[in-house]
Design a protein around this motif. Sequence first.
Motif, PDB file in Angstrom:
ATOM      1  N   VAL A 107       0.839  -1.202   0.000  1.00  9.07           N
ATOM      2  CA  VAL A 107       0.000   0.000   0.000  1.00  9.07           C
ATOM      3  C   VAL A 107       0.873   1.251   0.000  1.00  9.07           C
ATOM      4  N   GLY A 108       1.914   1.260   0.825  1.00  7.43           N
ATOM      5  CA  GLY A 108       2.838   2.391   0.852  1.00  7.43           C
ATOM      6  C   GLY A 108       3.482   2.588  -0.508  1.00  7.43           C
ATOM      7  N   PHE A 109       3.848   1.478  -1.133  1.00 11.38           N
ATOM      8  CA  PHE A 109       4.475   1.528  -2.454  1.00 11.38           C
ATOM      9  C   PHE A 109       3.519   2.122  -3.480  1.00 11.38           C
ATOM     10  N   LEU A 110       2.256   1.740  -3.378  1.00 15.35           N
ATOM     11  CA  LEU A 110       1.239   2.253  -4.310  1.00 15.35           C
ATOM     12  C   LEU A 110       1.091   3.773  -4.176  1.00 15.35           C
ATOM     13  N   ILE A 111       1.011   4.237  -2.912  1.00 15.10           N
ATOM     14  CA  ILE A 111       0.855   5.680  -2.703  1.00 15.10           C
ATOM     15  C   ILE A 111       2.108   6.410  -3.171  1.00 15.10           C
ATOM     16  N   PRO A 150       8.365   2.368   1.913  1.00  9.27           N
ATOM     17  CA  PRO A 150       6.955   1.971   1.766  1.00  9.27           C
ATOM     18  C   PRO A 150       6.458   1.078   2.896  1.00  9.27           C
ATOM     19  N   TYR A 188       5.882   3.383   5.721  1.00  7.23           N
ATOM     20  CA  TYR A 188       4.810   4.291   5.345  1.00  7.23           C
ATOM     21  C   TYR A 188       3.464   3.561   5.360  1.00  7.23           C
ATOM     22  N   SER A 189       3.471   2.295   4.938  1.00 10.63           N
ATOM     23  CA  SER A 189       2.248   1.493   4.989  1.00 10.63           C
ATOM     24  C   SER A 189       1.706   1.445   6.405  1.00 10.63           C
ATOM     25  N   VAL A 230       0.016   4.591   7.018  1.00 14.54           N
ATOM     26  CA  VAL A 230      -1.265   4.628   6.295  1.00 14.54           C
ATOM     27  C   VAL A 230      -2.305   3.775   7.011  1.00 14.54           C
TER      28      VAL A 230
END
Lengths: 279, 290
Positions: free
Chosen positions: A127-131, B15, B18-19, B22
Amino acid sequence: MTNSRTKFQKKFDGFLSKLLLIIITVVSLYPFYSLLIMSTHTNAEVISRLNLLPGKALLDNIKVILKAGFLRSYWNSFYVAMLSSFIRVFVSAMAGYALAIYRFRGRSACATIVLLTMMVPFNVSLVGFLIEMNTFHLTGTMWPLIISCTSSSMGVYLLMSTMQDTVPLQIVESARIDGAGEFSIFLRFGIPLSKAPLTTLFLLSFIASWNNFMNALIFINKREQYTVPMAIFTFGDQFSSEYGARMLALVLATFPILIIYIFNSKHFVSGITAGAIKS
Amino acid sequence: MAPFFIIFGVFFLFPTLYSFYVSLTDNKIGREVNFIGLQNYIRLFTTDQHFWPSVKNTFIIVIFTLPTVIVLGILLANFLFNEKRRGRVFFQTANYLPNITSPIAIGIIFSLMFDQKVGIVNKILVKLGIFEQAINWLTAPSYLQRTMLVLMCIWQSLGYYMLMYLSAMTAIPQDLYEAAKVDGANKLQILLRITVPMLKNTTQFLIINSMIGLLQMFDQPYLLMRGLSGSAINTIEKPLETVMVSFYEYSMKTGRLGYGATVTYGLFIIILLCVSITRWVISKKEDPYD
């Protein structure tokens, strides 16, 4: 008497184990055979009965998948797999080489990070990669697919542990005395001496990228950017009834992998088993 | 060295962290983002009606697949070990093929093989008299659907286990076998008393790694669920819905990124727990007096 009996017993055991192996192998290979056969049949034949012998619709099926733009997807997959594997091997080789050859402060910390993150699945960062890709305006391009394969630490681990053995420190030392720069030592000795593990990593990355379905499903939404798995997955939307052609597409999707594997099975075996033996 | 850690940091480490951030927000595509703390996690573990069923589905698949492939893998590797070199290479190559074939191909071939009208599996089962008539596996009772997926997983991964065990067997010192033969041990005793214990490290590695992989299974169940026609089938119970499938269906498709991140972290926590428990059980067995 007992002697001949044990002999018979031995033969019987050998026969039994061979029979079991053959059955398992037939089960392993039957789906491939079935796929191959189905790809030569018309749609009506595929969905109406079980076919065990080749049919005559191969040419028609070829026409259908050409019309569906399958060649384009084929090229996309090839391009993504080549580029991502190449970047991954090169970058992992640099990191693996550094961790294997240099003694610097923080080396063991880096090695620990590599080891620990091998346990963290890519899905956790998805999800982080997608954002992140959204903010870089890279969604809708092929780059997310290429990048997502390159940042895995498995390759670094593989190369770190093999380069310790393949690149002798004396060669590095004597090249330094001859005045060679560190990077050129890496290019001239580090890489050629580690050809086998580098090939292994390249092949494994290529196949992983070629087969990757979930990332393509999430990151690719334009038909002209579809990779092979996506093209096959969405084949139903376009030609809902062309099962024969779909099977042919599957045959073509599997074919490169089979060729690569059959001609390099030694590299595969060493690469696949490398992780387990060290641990 | 530096380029890898830059790529690694920017595209994996960042990420990942960051995930997590999120997962603490109500991020949804096209809407304002608010920080909501642990609310997503609370919802995931208590009121979410998809999460625990999908965890259960995933666990059932793992519980039936893993022991089967380990036992069969050791047995087959043992048989193969006694074969001549050429036969060994052939069987090894042939049986490893399913493992590198793309999951999408496998999904579609299996849909075809289990199809009601043209599937060979139905044909054989009817001929053997196990079924009275061909059935539709995708609307069949849960246990049959699960059997289908487990069979597919076994088919796909058996070659890998065989290969791993075979290469581990070649590392076992031959004199151990010689000594056992002199002592009059039979084949079964040799297998259970020498081979299996000597393969312990490989088994450990396989169990832990396969657990991590199988718990994240997505492609195979997702494709199988959609069947040959490729369109989703609406049934109330979805025994093939693994955690990653439900993550894709209910979070990614609807753009609920914050909650999606929570699902992946929830799964990650479960994976970590499983791995730690397995490690603990293994170490307990190793030193019973510690």
